[in-house]
Design a protein around this motif. Structure first.
Motif, PDB file in Angstrom:
ATOM      1  N   GLY A  32     -15.253   3.066 -13.244  1.00 42.45           N
ATOM      2  CA  GLY A  32     -16.033   3.179 -13.952  1.00 42.45           C
ATOM      3  C   GLY A  32     -17.790   3.524 -13.728  1.00 42.45           C
ATOM      4  N   PRO A  33     -17.911   4.522 -13.860  1.00 43.86           N
ATOM      5  CA  PRO A  33     -18.846   3.485 -14.954  1.00 43.86           C
ATOM      6  C   PRO A  33     -17.989   4.388 -15.894  1.00 43.86           C
ATOM      7  CG  PRO A  33     -20.577   5.072 -14.404  1.00 43.86           C
ATOM      8  CD  PRO A  33     -19.662   4.850 -13.153  1.00 43.86           C
ATOM      9  N   ALA A  34     -18.119   4.424 -17.295  1.00 44.94           N
ATOM     10  CA  ALA A  34     -17.925   6.067 -18.420  1.00 44.94           C
ATOM     11  C   ALA A  34     -18.254   6.813 -18.534  1.00 44.94           C
ATOM     12  CB  ALA A  34     -17.751   4.524 -19.395  1.00 44.94           C
ATOM     13  N   THR A  35     -19.378   6.479 -17.980  1.00 47.60           N
ATOM     14  CA  THR A  35     -20.489   7.926 -18.113  1.00 47.60           C
ATOM     15  C   THR A  35     -20.856   8.071 -16.665  1.00 47.60           C
ATOM     16  OG1 THR A  35     -21.285   7.255 -18.717  1.00 47.60           O
ATOM     17  CG2 THR A  35     -20.216   8.598 -19.824  1.00 47.60           C
TER      18      THR A  35
ATOM     19  N   HIS B   6     -16.336  -1.352  -7.724  1.00 53.38           N
ATOM     20  CA  HIS B   6     -15.665  -0.350  -9.297  1.00 53.38           C
ATOM     21  C   HIS B   6     -16.692   0.942  -9.056  1.00 53.38           C
ATOM     22  CE1 HIS B   6     -14.701  -4.424 -10.544  1.00 53.38           C
ATOM     23  NE2 HIS B   6     -15.746  -4.481 -10.329  1.00 53.38           N
ATOM     24  N   ASP B   7     -17.100   1.543  -8.877  1.00 54.29           N
ATOM     25  CA  ASP B   7     -17.451   2.551  -8.733  1.00 54.29           C
ATOM     26  C   ASP B   7     -18.154   3.629  -7.676  1.00 54.29           C
ATOM     27  OD1 ASP B   7     -19.900   1.312  -7.258  1.00 54.29           O
ATOM     28  OD2 ASP B   7     -21.517   2.347  -8.894  1.00 54.29           O
TER      29      ASP B   7
END
Length: 361
Positions: free
Chosen positions: A36-39, A349-350
């Motif tokens: 992520g993140p989604a954006t 995660h990112d």
């Protein structure tokens, strides 16, 4: 009594299954699949594994780095980390000379001359450098750069001090603002010192308009006792004597023979940053040590030390990345660290790991 017997019987009957589960169990939770993140942008991480330049022949010339520098500059990292010990870790280790004496001697510069010139010890200089950089002007004066270089030297961060020195016009590279003649001489000496931190990372940072590099190495695991040091050394040396090591030596010999060609050093870095090279490093080194057969299990102790060091290095890098989400980050390390750091940091995660081969071609 009957129930106790039944419990023991069930435990005995289940024991082979339990062992089987232990051998085949794989955690379902895998952070590397939960990106992520989604954006917004992922943080891009390029791990450049290479030789330690001081190990190259004395005939090495700085110009040999130009093709590599050009490709890294074209990728435009916003953060550069290096395989050097942070000043704060060296300061910590100096409180435990019995544990870390060898590591201090090998990896830590003594900033006593900078303390004498600035009046700042390592913790105070580290805090002051962070304060200065947090309020750094868009167009600092030469005096501000000299002062920051002095403070960075006092913090134990020579490579970042060199970044500031290189960003000064040559006419402004003189004493003042905390830099005395001794520190000026040291900075001038660092410009030509055969080290990837000083000849590659610092000039690249200066060229890209960055204010510093980030030391992320770790040697706290050096305190782990291996027992009989002589027997330990003999066991690990024996483990390293294997076909994979012979193959690595042959490849290195061929690559080093071509270093004086225009792209010789670039080709060496290209070769060191392939998946095949990472696996060959493992087979010759950690993989061989893992199966070393001494009764003291020296090989497994060595593997544990190496994993602990790489995990701490990965943590230090993650700490740097967390402050600048979405940045492009370049990690410059010895080739043996590359595979481990990519694997560990791919769990974040990112963070997106960038293919080093594509950047170098």
């Amino acid at each position: 009594m009957k129930y106790r017997f039944l419990s023991l019987l069930i435990a005995v009957l289940l024991e082979p299954s339990v062992v089987g589960f232990a051998q085949t169990y794989k955690p379902a939770f895998d952070p590397s699949h939960l990106k992520g993140p989604a954006t917004g942008k992922l943080t891009q991480l390029l791990v450049l594994g290479g030789p330690h330049l001081y190990e190259l022949a004395s005939s090495f010339k700085v110009d040999e780095l130009k093709p590599l520098l050009d490709r890294l500059a074209a990728w435009k990292p916003g953060v550069i980390t290096i395989e050097a010990l942070p000043g704060l870790e060296c300061d910590f280790m100096r409180h435990y000379p019995d544990r870390y004496g060898d590591a201090i001697k090998t990896y830590c510069w003594d900033p006593a001359p900078a303390l004498a010139a600035t009046g700042l010890n390592v913790p105070a200089a580290t805090a002051e450098a962070e304060r200065l950089l947090a309020h750094w002007p868009a167009k600092p004066t030469a005096a501000q750069r000299r002062h920051l270089a002095a403070v960075l030297l006092a913090s134990g961060d020579q490579a970042s001090a060199l970044v500031q020195w290189l960003r000064l016009p040559e006419a402004e590279r003189h004493s003042g603002e905390g830099l005395d003649a001794t520190l000026v001489a040291r900075l001038n000496n660092r410009i030509t010192t055969q080290s990837e931190n000083l000849l590659l990372a610092a000039p690249l940072a200066a060229r890209l308009g960055l204010e510093r590099v980030y030391p992320v190495d770790d040697h706290l695991a050096d305190s782990v006792s291996m027992g009989d040091e002589k027997a330990y050394g003999a066991a690990i040396t024996k483990a390293w004597d294997n076909p994979a090591t012979d193959k690595r030596k042959a490849i290195d010999k061929a690559l080093h023979a071509k270093l004086d060609s225009p792209d010789g050093l670039l080709d060496l870095y290209r070769a060191y940053n392939t998946p095949a090279a990472e696996m060959l490093v493992f087979k010759s080194d950690l993989g061989a040590a893992l199966n070393e057969s001494s009764p003291q299990q020296f090989g497994r102790k060595y593997v544990g030390f190496w994993e602990a060091r790489n995990l701490r290095m990965a943590s230090n890098i993650r700490d740097v990345l967390a402050a600048q989400p979405g940045v492009r980050a370049l990690v410059i390390v010895g080739a043996s660290h590359k595979g481990y750091l990519e694997a560990y940091l791919n769990q974040m995660h990112d963070v997106q790991i960038v293919d080093t081969e594509k950047v170098l071609h």
